[in-house]
Design a protein around this motif. Structure first.
Motif, PDB file in Angstrom:
ATOM      1  N   ASN A   1       9.445 -11.407  -2.871  1.00 35.23           N
ATOM      2  CA  ASN A   1      10.763 -12.058  -2.775  1.00 35.23           C
ATOM      3  C   ASN A   1      11.408 -11.729  -1.429  1.00 35.23           C
ATOM      4  OD1 ASN A   1      11.907  -9.458  -2.996  1.00 35.23           O
ATOM      5  ND2 ASN A   1      12.070  -9.634  -5.224  1.00 35.23           N
ATOM      6  N   GLU A   2      12.552 -12.324  -1.189  1.00 35.60           N
ATOM      7  CA  GLU A   2      13.223 -12.142   0.103  1.00 35.60           C
ATOM      8  C   GLU A   2      13.673 -10.690   0.319  1.00 35.60           C
ATOM      9  OE1 GLU A   2      13.389 -14.187   2.653  1.00 35.60           O
ATOM     10  OE2 GLU A   2      12.141 -15.492   1.429  1.00 35.60           O
TER      11      GLU A   2
ATOM     12  N   LYS B   1      13.072  -5.693   3.305  1.00 33.63           N
ATOM     13  CA  LYS B   1      12.824  -4.245   3.347  1.00 33.63           C
ATOM     14  C   LYS B   1      11.631  -3.903   4.237  1.00 33.63           C
ATOM     15  CE  LYS B   1      15.075  -2.617  -0.820  1.00 33.63           C
ATOM     16  NZ  LYS B   1      15.001  -1.715  -1.983  1.00 33.63           N
ATOM     17  N   ILE B   2      10.622  -4.762   4.238  1.00 30.96           N
ATOM     18  CA  ILE B   2       9.468  -4.535   5.124  1.00 30.96           C
ATOM     19  C   ILE B   2       9.915  -4.589   6.584  1.00 30.96           C
ATOM     20  CG2 ILE B   2       7.266  -5.484   5.906  1.00 30.96           C
ATOM     21  CD1 ILE B   2       6.892  -6.509   2.973  1.00 30.96           C
ATOM     22  N   ARG B   3      10.729  -5.586   6.909  1.00 34.72           N
ATOM     23  CA  ARG B   3      11.232  -5.700   8.281  1.00 34.72           C
ATOM     24  C   ARG B   3      12.156  -4.528   8.632  1.00 34.72           C
ATOM     25  NH1 ARG B   3      11.229 -11.243   6.565  1.00 34.72           N
ATOM     26  NH2 ARG B   3       9.698 -12.460   7.765  1.00 34.72           N
ATOM     27  N   GLU B   4      12.942  -4.091   7.647  1.00 37.73           N
ATOM     28  CA  GLU B   4      13.812  -2.934   7.893  1.00 37.73           C
ATOM     29  C   GLU B   4      12.979  -1.682   8.160  1.00 37.73           C
ATOM     30  OE1 GLU B   4      17.237  -0.221   5.666  1.00 37.73           O
ATOM     31  OE2 GLU B   4      16.598  -2.121   4.762  1.00 37.73           O
ATOM     32  N   PHE B   5      11.898  -1.536   7.414  1.00 36.77           N
ATOM     33  CA  PHE B   5      11.022  -0.378   7.622  1.00 36.77           C
ATOM     34  C   PHE B   5      10.439  -0.372   9.033  1.00 36.77           C
ATOM     35  CE2 PHE B   5       6.727   1.465   7.611  1.00 36.77           C
ATOM     36  CZ  PHE B   5       7.030   2.762   7.230  1.00 36.77           C
TER      37      PHE B   5
ATOM     38  N   GLU C   1       9.516   7.490   0.855  1.00 35.72           N
ATOM     39  CA  GLU C   1      10.310   7.020  -0.271  1.00 35.72           C
ATOM     40  C   GLU C   1      10.741   5.569  -0.070  1.00 35.72           C
ATOM     41  OE1 GLU C   1      11.183   8.500  -3.306  1.00 35.72           O
ATOM     42  OE2 GLU C   1       9.498   9.704  -2.603  1.00 35.72           O
ATOM     43  N   PHE C   2      11.027   5.195   1.176  1.00 34.20           N
ATOM     44  CA  PHE C   2      11.418   3.804   1.445  1.00 34.20           C
ATOM     45  C   PHE C   2      10.235   2.861   1.215  1.00 34.20           C
ATOM     46  CE2 PHE C   2      12.613   0.111   4.022  1.00 34.20           C
ATOM     47  CZ  PHE C   2      13.897  -0.108   3.538  1.00 34.20           C
ATOM     48  N   ILE C   3       9.034   3.313   1.573  1.00 34.26           N
ATOM     49  CA  ILE C   3       7.832   2.515   1.279  1.00 34.26           C
ATOM     50  C   ILE C   3       7.701   2.320  -0.230  1.00 34.26           C
ATOM     51  CG2 ILE C   3       5.299   2.498   1.330  1.00 34.26           C
ATOM     52  CD1 ILE C   3       5.457   3.861   4.063  1.00 34.26           C
ATOM     53  N   TYR C   4       7.984   3.363  -0.994  1.00 39.50           N
ATOM     54  CA  TYR C   4       7.925   3.243  -2.452  1.00 39.50           C
ATOM     55  C   TYR C   4       8.950   2.233  -2.972  1.00 39.50           C
ATOM     56  CZ  TYR C   4       4.735   7.204  -2.990  1.00 39.50           C
ATOM     57  OH  TYR C   4       3.647   8.028  -2.960  1.00 39.50           O
ATOM     58  N   GLU C   5      10.079   2.139  -2.296  1.00 45.57           N
ATOM     59  CA  GLU C   5      11.063   1.125  -2.678  1.00 45.57           C
ATOM     60  C   GLU C   5      10.509  -0.286  -2.463  1.00 45.57           C
ATOM     61  OE1 GLU C   5      14.966   1.530  -1.024  1.00 45.57           O
ATOM     62  OE2 GLU C   5      15.063   3.685  -1.425  1.00 45.57           O
ATOM     63  N   ILE C   6       9.727  -0.444  -1.396  1.00 41.16           N
ATOM     64  CA  ILE C   6       9.094  -1.744  -1.147  1.00 41.16           C
ATOM     65  C   ILE C   6       8.087  -2.047  -2.253  1.00 41.16           C
ATOM     66  CG2 ILE C   6       7.653  -3.068   0.436  1.00 41.16           C
ATOM     67  CD1 ILE C   6       8.860  -1.404   2.732  1.00 41.16           C
ATOM     68  N   TYR C   7       7.246  -1.057  -2.616  1.00 40.31           N
ATOM     69  CA  TYR C   7       6.320  -1.249  -3.739  1.00 40.31           C
ATOM     70  C   TYR C   7       7.081  -1.700  -4.984  1.00 40.31           C
ATOM     71  CZ  TYR C   7       2.855   1.741  -1.269  1.00 40.31           C
ATOM     72  OH  TYR C   7       1.973   2.304  -0.379  1.00 40.31           O
ATOM     73  N   GLU C   8       8.188  -0.998  -5.237  1.00 39.90           N
ATOM     74  CA  GLU C   8       8.978  -1.258  -6.439  1.00 39.90           C
ATOM     75  C   GLU C   8       9.487  -2.694  -6.451  1.00 39.90           C
ATOM     76  OE1 GLU C   8      11.866   1.746  -8.969  1.00 39.90           O
ATOM     77  OE2 GLU C   8      12.022   1.676  -6.794  1.00 39.90           O
TER      78      GLU C   8
ATOM     79  N   LYS D   1       4.566 -21.705   1.749  1.00 40.04           N
ATOM     80  CA  LYS D   1       5.305 -20.758   0.923  1.00 40.04           C
ATOM     81  C   LYS D   1       4.954 -20.941  -0.552  1.00 40.04           C
ATOM     82  CE  LYS D   1       9.261 -20.132   4.003  1.00 40.04           C
ATOM     83  NZ  LYS D   1      10.733 -20.176   4.150  1.00 40.04           N
ATOM     84  N   GLY D   2       5.098 -19.864  -1.291  1.00 33.68           N
ATOM     85  CA  GLY D   2       4.873 -19.925  -2.736  1.00 33.68           C
ATOM     86  C   GLY D   2       3.445 -19.722  -3.164  1.00 33.68           C
ATOM     87  N   VAL D   3       2.522 -19.562  -2.218  1.00 38.06           N
ATOM     88  CA  VAL D   3       1.115 -19.314  -2.564  1.00 38.06           C
ATOM     89  C   VAL D   3       0.905 -17.803  -2.662  1.00 38.06           C
ATOM     90  CG1 VAL D   3      -1.278 -19.585  -1.851  1.00 38.06           C
ATOM     91  CG2 VAL D   3       0.363 -21.423  -1.403  1.00 38.06           C
ATOM     92  N   PHE D   4       0.578 -17.325  -3.864  1.00 43.82           N
ATOM     93  CA  PHE D   4       0.351 -15.888  -3.994  1.00 43.82           C
ATOM     94  C   PHE D   4      -0.861 -15.540  -4.861  1.00 43.82           C
ATOM     95  CE2 PHE D   4       3.475 -17.308  -7.091  1.00 43.82           C
ATOM     96  CZ  PHE D   4       3.060 -16.741  -8.291  1.00 43.82           C
TER      97      PHE D   4
END
Length: 411
Positions: free
Chosen positions: A182-183, A188-192, A153-160, A301-304
């Motif tokens: 975004n930051e 959240k990725i680092r928290e995971f 579910e936390f991974i889904y929060e990252i997707y969101e 930064k900013g390249v996506f």
């Protein structure tokens, strides 16, 4: 580099029934049955509790994605790929976008490649969480499933945070992403990466040496490397037999060649080895994500996304306020830009194996032909032959360990 998984030994006797039976019973396992893990059917002949023979049938979803895709422009095909393996749909999205990029010969910025790696490895973890968690449930252990599902579910929060969706994500664009991470997403990725390791460790402690789990899975549905290769198996179930094949390592994409990770392999090819390989792959995925975060820090930064205005959708705020952007948006979505006549094949390492897209383009608005190489469809072929001589309860465990996703059967 391959990494052999560590098994624990078991000397459990194999049950053998030598009593002859004059009459066999026909039993339907599926398509609507809590043990089938999807909408598919197995018609088996049983002698008591033992399966004598069986026939697997599919087609209960009736979606015809490949034929539908032949009538859709490139962008309108992305939502179809979401619904193949919906447990790790971002991998499907990225694989399809890379297929179109190969056709159009688009060069993707490094930062975008690393962002894709992060999303795909998160998806792999989410998929393995489901597979191994449900495998525990099928052997009678529910607690471990609850422990790891909250992490999914936390991974889904990252997707969101990245794209606004959770399950069928439609994530990314041809050439990159719709927006930068975004930051909050990076946080959240680092928290995971901090919160998941202790949970996974606890999950493994519940199962790796659990006597009931080991005896239910060890030496069940063992497959040799030769058998697996003859049925074109790929992914964790192939590696569980000892075959060191991973698309990320053998045919790198998204700069996977720059990452340091091991490919876990098994020895027996049984249900227990498949479980162990998936567990180790989750550790390796976290290792890859950590490296990707470090690499992103070194990129501008900013390249996506890549600089491909003819195929990359303009920003939504411009579409709402600028007529030229609206026209571009319409022409791209409806496939009105020319694409070369060519045929390409792009494979990625899906959660269940080699996920491939074979695209034949004749220069029109839509693909002339598009074939999805769905690993679940190919891996499932062997289920009926494997089940012969197996107890019904073991056949269910075997099905669980194959992680057959019905969305990949009826494409």
């Amino acid at each position: 580099m391959s990494k052999p998984i560590t098994r624990i030994s078991t000397n459990s006797p194999v049950f053998e029934d030598n009593d002859p039976q004059d009459e066999l019973i026909t039993l339907n396992i599926g398509p609507t049955h809590p043990a089938t893990h999807g909408v598919f059917q197995n018609v088996v002949q049983i002698d008591g509790e033992r399966i004598v023979s069986g026939v697997s049938t599919i087609g209960y979803i009736h979606r015809a994605f490949e034929k539908i895709a032949e009538h859709r422009p490139f962008y309108q095909i992305t939502p179809l790929t979401d619904r193949l393996n919906y447990c790790s749909s971002p991998i499907n999205n990225m694989g399809w976008h890379m297929t179109v990029e190969k056709l159009l010969d688009i060069e993707i910025p490094k930062r975008v490649q690393y962002m894709r790696v992060i999303v795909m490895e998160l998806a792999r973890i989410a998929d393995h969480i489901i597979c191994n968690g449900i495998l525990g449930v099928d052997t009678g252990a529910f607690s471990g499933f609850l422990y790891v599902m909250q992490e999914r579910e936390f991974i889904y929060e990252i997707y969101e945070e990245i794209c606004g969706a959770r399950l069928t994500t439609n994530i990314g664009r041809i050439g990159g992403f719709e927006r930068d991470f975004n930051e909050v997403a990076f946080a959240k990725i680092r928290e995971f990466l901090k919160r998941f390791p202790p949970v996974l460790k606890e999950f493994q402690e519940l199962f790796d040496r659990n006597r009931i789990f080991v005896e239910r899975t060890s030496n069940v549905a063992a497959v040799t490397p030769e058998e697996a290769l003859s049925y074109s198996w790929s992914g964790p179930i192939l590696r569980a037999t000892g075959v060191d094949y991973d698309v990320r390592a053998h045919s790198p994409y998204c700069s996977y060649e720059e990452f340091d990770f091991d490919v876990p392999v098994g020895t027996n090819g049984d249900v227990y080895d498949r479980y162990m390989v998936r567990n180790e792959e989750m550790w390796q995925s976290m290792r890859i994500i950590e490296q990707a975060l470090e690499k992103i820090e070194k990129e501008p930064k900013g390249v996506f996304h890549a600089d491909v205005p003819d195929f990359y959708l303009p920003p939504k705020e411009q579409v709402y306020t600028n007529m030229e952007a609206l026209i571009y948006h319409f022409k791209i979505v409806m496939g009105e830009w020319d694409a070369p006549k060519d045929e390409v094949y792009q494979a990625v390492e899906g959660a269940n194996g080699e996920l491939g897209f074979y695209l034949v383009h004749d220069g029109g608005r839509t693909p002339y032909r598009l074939h999805f190489r769905r690993p679940s469809f190919i891996n499932y072929q062997m289920f009926a032959p494997m089940s012969s001589g197996m107890l019904i309860s073991d056949a269910i465990i075997n099905m669980s360990s194959l992680n057959v996703i019905a969305g990949e059967l009826d494409a």
